[in-house]
Design a protein around this motif. Structure first.
Motif, PDB file in Angstrom:
ATOM      1  N   LEU A  41       4.685  -5.181   2.281  1.00 17.81           N
ATOM      2  CA  LEU A  41       4.151  -4.382   1.178  1.00 17.81           C
ATOM      3  C   LEU A  41       3.001  -3.507   1.653  1.00 17.81           C
ATOM      4  CD1 LEU A  41       4.025  -3.695  -1.848  1.00 17.81           C
ATOM      5  CD2 LEU A  41       2.467  -5.629  -2.115  1.00 17.81           C
ATOM      6  N   TRP A  42       2.062  -4.109   2.410  1.00 18.70           N
ATOM      7  CA  TRP A  42       0.915  -3.327   2.879  1.00 18.70           C
ATOM      8  C   TRP A  42       1.360  -2.250   3.868  1.00 18.70           C
ATOM      9  CZ3 TRP A  42      -1.569  -4.515  -0.914  1.00 18.70           C
ATOM     10  CH2 TRP A  42      -1.904  -5.806  -1.292  1.00 18.70           C
ATOM     11  N   LEU A  43       2.326  -2.586   4.725  1.00 24.93           N
ATOM     12  CA  LEU A  43       2.814  -1.582   5.666  1.00 24.93           C
ATOM     13  C   LEU A  43       3.485  -0.418   4.928  1.00 24.93           C
ATOM     14  CD1 LEU A  43       4.325  -3.779   8.544  1.00 24.93           C
ATOM     15  CD2 LEU A  43       2.209  -2.438   8.588  1.00 24.93           C
ATOM     16  N   SER A  44       4.289  -0.729   3.912  1.00 25.54           N
ATOM     17  CA  SER A  44       4.963   0.340   3.167  1.00 25.54           C
ATOM     18  C   SER A  44       3.963   1.197   2.410  1.00 25.54           C
ATOM     19  CB  SER A  44       5.985  -0.270   2.205  1.00 25.54           C
ATOM     20  OG  SER A  44       5.337  -1.020   1.182  1.00 25.54           O
ATOM     21  N   GLN A  45       2.971   0.573   1.797  1.00 22.71           N
ATOM     22  CA  GLN A  45       1.978   1.357   1.065  1.00 22.71           C
ATOM     23  C   GLN A  45       1.127   2.183   2.018  1.00 22.71           C
ATOM     24  OE1 GLN A  45      -0.270  -1.053  -1.661  1.00 22.71           O
ATOM     25  NE2 GLN A  45       1.465  -1.335  -3.033  1.00 22.71           N
ATOM     26  N   GLY A  46       0.782   1.606   3.182  1.00 16.95           N
ATOM     27  CA  GLY A  46       0.014   2.367   4.163  1.00 16.95           C
ATOM     28  C   GLY A  46       0.800   3.549   4.708  1.00 16.95           C
ATOM     29  N   ALA A  47       2.098   3.336   5.000  1.00 14.16           N
ATOM     30  CA  ALA A  47       2.931   4.433   5.494  1.00 14.16           C
ATOM     31  C   ALA A  47       3.085   5.523   4.440  1.00 14.16           C
ATOM     32  CB  ALA A  47       4.296   3.887   5.911  1.00 14.16           C
ATOM     33  N   THR A  48       3.260   5.122   3.177  1.00 14.51           N
ATOM     34  CA  THR A  48       3.370   6.107   2.101  1.00 14.51           C
ATOM     35  C   THR A  48       2.087   6.905   1.950  1.00 14.51           C
ATOM     36  OG1 THR A  48       4.920   4.657   0.930  1.00 14.51           O
ATOM     37  CG2 THR A  48       3.867   6.396  -0.349  1.00 14.51           C
ATOM     38  N   LEU A  49       0.944   6.204   2.039  1.00 21.94           N
ATOM     39  CA  LEU A  49      -0.342   6.882   1.913  1.00 21.94           C
ATOM     40  C   LEU A  49      -0.547   7.893   3.039  1.00 21.94           C
ATOM     41  CD1 LEU A  49      -3.030   7.021   0.364  1.00 21.94           C
ATOM     42  CD2 LEU A  49      -3.903   5.244   1.886  1.00 21.94           C
ATOM     43  N   ARG A  96      -4.426  -9.574  -9.768  1.00 16.18           N
ATOM     44  CA  ARG A  96      -5.017 -10.670  -8.994  1.00 16.18           C
ATOM     45  C   ARG A  96      -4.584 -10.631  -7.530  1.00 16.18           C
ATOM     46  NH1 ARG A  96      -7.197 -14.742 -12.366  1.00 16.18           N
ATOM     47  NH2 ARG A  96      -6.910 -16.348 -10.785  1.00 16.18           N
ATOM     48  N   LEU A  97      -3.376 -10.141  -7.277  1.00 13.42           N
ATOM     49  CA  LEU A  97      -2.893 -10.047  -5.896  1.00 13.42           C
ATOM     50  C   LEU A  97      -3.185  -8.691  -5.260  1.00 13.42           C
ATOM     51  CD1 LEU A  97       0.605 -11.788  -6.246  1.00 13.42           C
ATOM     52  CD2 LEU A  97      -1.520 -12.782  -5.390  1.00 13.42           C
ATOM     53  N   GLY A  98      -3.679  -7.736  -6.035  1.00 11.09           N
ATOM     54  CA  GLY A  98      -3.956  -6.404  -5.500  1.00 11.09           C
ATOM     55  C   GLY A  98      -2.712  -5.619  -5.169  1.00 11.09           C
ATOM     56  N   LEU A  99      -1.614  -5.864  -5.892  1.00 10.84           N
ATOM     57  CA  LEU A  99      -0.346  -5.212  -5.557  1.00 10.84           C
ATOM     58  C   LEU A  99      -0.345  -3.722  -5.874  1.00 10.84           C
ATOM     59  CD1 LEU A  99       2.160  -7.916  -6.870  1.00 10.84           C
ATOM     60  CD2 LEU A  99       1.231  -7.653  -4.565  1.00 10.84           C
ATOM     61  N   ASN A 100      -1.166  -3.301  -6.825  1.00  7.65           N
ATOM     62  CA  ASN A 100      -1.169  -1.890  -7.220  1.00  7.65           C
ATOM     63  C   ASN A 100      -2.397  -1.150  -6.717  1.00  7.65           C
ATOM     64  OD1 ASN A 100      -3.008  -3.163  -8.828  1.00  7.65           O
ATOM     65  ND2 ASN A 100      -1.957  -2.747 -10.754  1.00  7.65           N
ATOM     66  N   THR A 101      -3.031  -1.682  -5.661  1.00  8.39           N
ATOM     67  CA  THR A 101      -4.256  -1.066  -5.155  1.00  8.39           C
ATOM     68  C   THR A 101      -4.023   0.360  -4.685  1.00  8.39           C
ATOM     69  OG1 THR A 101      -5.076  -3.240  -4.463  1.00  8.39           O
ATOM     70  CG2 THR A 101      -6.128  -1.310  -3.486  1.00  8.39           C
ATOM     71  N   LEU A 102      -2.909   0.608  -4.004  1.00  6.04           N
ATOM     72  CA  LEU A 102      -2.624   1.938  -3.484  1.00  6.04           C
ATOM     73  C   LEU A 102      -1.663   2.728  -4.370  1.00  6.04           C
ATOM     74  CD1 LEU A 102      -2.299   1.258   0.347  1.00  6.04           C
ATOM     75  CD2 LEU A 102      -4.228   2.233  -0.882  1.00  6.04           C
ATOM     76  N   VAL A 103      -0.843   2.037  -5.157  1.00 10.49           N
ATOM     77  CA  VAL A 103       0.139   2.747  -5.975  1.00 10.49           C
ATOM     78  C   VAL A 103      -0.548   3.509  -7.104  1.00 10.49           C
ATOM     79  CG1 VAL A 103       2.096   2.468  -7.540  1.00 10.49           C
ATOM     80  CG2 VAL A 103       2.030   1.204  -5.398  1.00 10.49           C
TER      81      VAL A 103
END
Length: 687
Positions: free
Chosen positions: A127-135, A281-288
């Motif tokens: 998840l973090w890798l995908s969000q980082g790559a998208t960012l 709580r899990l920070g799943l939408n931090t970058l979205v």
């Protein structure tokens, strides 16, 4: 007696009956559904009450009553209702002799929520890798035009700024970094400001929330909160669309809408709120959420230009100066507005991968918080029904649902399709989980496939020793005999790459062979060869599957359930549908992106292409206004994908006695031809 044109889902007796059915009080549900049927009869408003009444009879072992009612529905003039009754009637008749061990598809009541379940930790590295790559990808796309803009400004700048020449890339990356930090740090404030200005955001107190869902207030009080995990505040949007999402890290917000609060029961609202709490709580939408906030800029520009452009829409009268001025302003608003919409959709697609991964963790943790995956599935089913109601009433998905699509629990377009009719859930599950091209279709899907999400939650229900809400059979792999033809453009592009590699190798050999192979030296330019052969292969692939995409077959009448058994967009039956057009008028529908047909078999999205392309509503702004809400007979090719739609060949207005033909096959030929011409002109050195 209620108005026959009213929506039966707003009937309080139907709502009370459905709530009683969900909590297992079948006698009360039977009484409520009978009252609805007594008022609405077998009109469309009461048919779903018939379906739930049969299920309630089955749960209370009143097999004969269920069979009699099912036989009555088997004579219904509506094909979808008749097909549903004919499908389940033999199964009910078997119940007279023996108790079945399992049903092909059976909805059971969703019992009350249980204490939270303990889950084994699952790493969120992907998840973090995908969000980082998208960012990084979106940052790079923003940096490139910004660098060009800075370079052009420095070329006309005064002498003191000439020292900055050559540093345009560094300056652009610095500005993009400042923008990212601003969105991450001030995102909560910006979201609140935008929602207040656009959708009338207001705070929702716990006391008011308790009137709709006491279970949610109990959950908020049961969880532990700290400075690292602050309690989220609740906000409410003044819109009838069913919306729920969350944002923020230190100033957390969970946003719901008036339409959602009125559509869901207390436990269903609890399930959706638990998923949003899990994300926070899990920070799943931090970058979205910052990325979606950035997407609001082109979408707001699209809406603003569309509103202004509609003020200058034709007719203009006979004064030629007035016609030129207003026509120019109208064309300018149309181009800027539709360009902004295309930019919004393009940037949105870059977030699809990370958004799909995010739903895996939020579904899992949200179901664990309430201890019952069945409740979450029931909330999705009700959410789909509410979304379908919104589309039928408004004639479109609506700006709130469309602009916030990535943050919502379900894709609103798909939810509107599935929300107002009986579905073959096992077939949907097989298509999402066992289709050989499922990963290709997911490239254009904003949310994780619904079949995968249902399968995961029903597996959790069995592991937690709960009876699954949906009895889904085990899936077997589907066989698509023409899958290679579906991917013909891709194989053509691959063939172009292989040809480029081979010819580039020949060219490199020619450079080293001396004068013997000198005439072949130009083949060493691999970049030019790639720009030529890849488009040629893509165009040839489009031509190869053209006849399969547009078969000359006579139109037939289908139900959506029958059409969903098609495996590929390539399997294109020519369907004839009759219903009422639901369309947005004006420039907001400038690309034909908001066209729906409401039929007795459900809602169907439409795609139309005029002889001069997909911008036909811009050129004829009054045409849709005339047809909106009128009865139409539509003929076209059904495209089975993650979100199915009908590509229109022609339609006939029964009220106006007008017939309109569309030119989709010709535009497919034109696009394939343009790809080939571009490749040939590149190889010849003309481009």
């Amino acid at each position: 007696m209620p108005d026959p044109e009213s929506d039966f889902r707003l009937d309080p007796r139907y709502i009370a009956g459905l709530a009683a059915f969900n909590r297992g009080d079948y006698q009360l549900a039977i009484a409520a559904f009978k009252a609805v049927i007594a008022s609405h009869g077998q009109r469309r408003e009461g048919l779903k009450a018939h379906l739930h009444l049969i299920k309630a009879y089955a749960h209370t072992h009143q097999w004969q009553e269920a069979i009699d009612l099912c036989q009555l529905l088997a004579r219904s003039p509506l094909p979808s209702i008749r097909a549903w009754a004919e499908k389940h009637l033999p199964e009910l008749e078997r119940y007279l002799d023996e108790e079945p061990t399992s049903s092909y598809l059976e909805c059971v009541s969703a019992p009350s929520s249980r204490p939270p379940m303990q889950l084994r930790p699952v790493p969120r590295l992907y998840l973090w890798l995908s969000q980082g790559a998208t960012l990084l990808l979106i940052a790079w796309l923003l940096q490139k035009p910004l660098q060009v803009l800075i370079a052009s400004l420095l070329n006309y700048a005064n002498d003191p700024l000439t020292l900055l020449r050559g540093w345009e890339g560094v300056i652009a990356w610095f500005l993009v970094g400042c923008l990212g930090l601003g969105l991450l740090s001030g995102g909560s404030w910006l979201w609140s400001w935008r929602l207040r200005a656009g959708y009338g955001l207001r705070p929702l107190s716990l006391g008011e929330l308790e009137e709709y869902s006491p279970e949610t207030v109990t959950l908020l009080g049961r969880l532990s909160w700290s400075w690292w995990q602050p309690r989220p505040q609740i906000g409410c949007l003044m819109t009838a669309a069913p919306i729920i999402f969350s944002y923020g890290r230190w100033q957390r917000r969970i946003i719901v809408s008036e339409g959602l609060l009125r559509s869901l029961s207390g436990e269903e609202l609890l399930a959706l709120m638990a998923s949003e709490i899990a994300q926070l709580r899990l920070g799943l939408n931090t970058l979205v959420t910052p990325l979606v906030l950035l997407l609001q800029l082109p979408y707001d520009l699209y809406c603003w230009c569309s509103r202004w452009g509609d003020r200058f829409a034709p007719p203009y009268g006979k004064h030629w100066k007035r016609r030129i001025i207003r026509g120019t302003l109208y064309l300018l608003c149309a181009m800027v507005g539709q360009g902004s919409y295309l930019l919004f959709r393009g940037l949105e697609m870059l977030c699809f991968w990370s958004n799909q991964l995010r739903h895996y963790y939020s579904d899992r943790q949200g179901a664990a918080l309430i201890g019952n995956p069945n409740t979450l599935v029931m909330a999705w089913l009700r959410l789909m029904a509410a979304t379908a109601t919104t589309v039928c009433a408004q004639g479109e998905i609506g700006a709130p649902l469309e602009s916030l699509r990535l943050l919502l629990p379900l894709n609103p377009t798909q939810a509107a399709l599935w929300g107002n009719q009986p579905l073959d859930w096992p077939m949907l599950l097989r298509w999402d989980t066992a289709h050989p091209l499922r990963y290709w279709f997911r490239l254009t899907s904003s949310h994780r496939p619904l079949g995968l999400r249902l399968q995961a939650l029903m597996t959790d229900a069995r592991q937690w020793r709960l009876e699954p809400l949906l009895s889904l059979p085990s899936t077997s792999s589907l066989r698509c005999q023409r899958a290679w033809l579906q991917l013909a453009p891709f194989w053509g592009a691959i063939a172009g790459v292989i040809t480029t590699i081979i010819l580039t190798g020949v060219g490199q050999f020619a450079l080293r062979a001396g004068t013997i192979a000198f005439p072949l030296w130009w083949l060493a330019d691999g970049l030019t060869l790639a720009r030529g052969f890849i488009p040629i292969g893509l165009g040839l692939g489009l031509f190869l599957r053209l006849n399969a995409y547009y078969p000359p077959r006579p139109p037939q009448t289908y139900t959506l359930g029958q059409l969903l058994h098609r495996l590929l967009p390539l399997d294109s039956p020519v369907a004839e549908l009759k219903g009422h057009l639901r369309a947005v008028t004006g420039l907001r529908n400038g690309l034909g992106q908001h066209l729906w047909l409401e039929t007795d078999q459900g809602l169907f999205p439409l795609r139309c292409h005029r002889a001069w392309g997909p911008i036909w509503p811009i050129l004829e702004p009054a045409y849709l206004k005339t047809l909106a809400g009128r009865s139409l007979v539509v003929r076209g090719w059904f495209r089975r994908g993650t979100v199915p739609f009908v590509e229109v060949s022609e339609w006939h207005s029964l009220d106006l006695q007008q017939k309109q033909s569309w030119a989709a096959p010709y535009w497919a030929i034109a696009i394939a031809t343009l790809w080939i011409l571009y490749g040939l002109m590149t190889l010849l050195g003309w481009i």
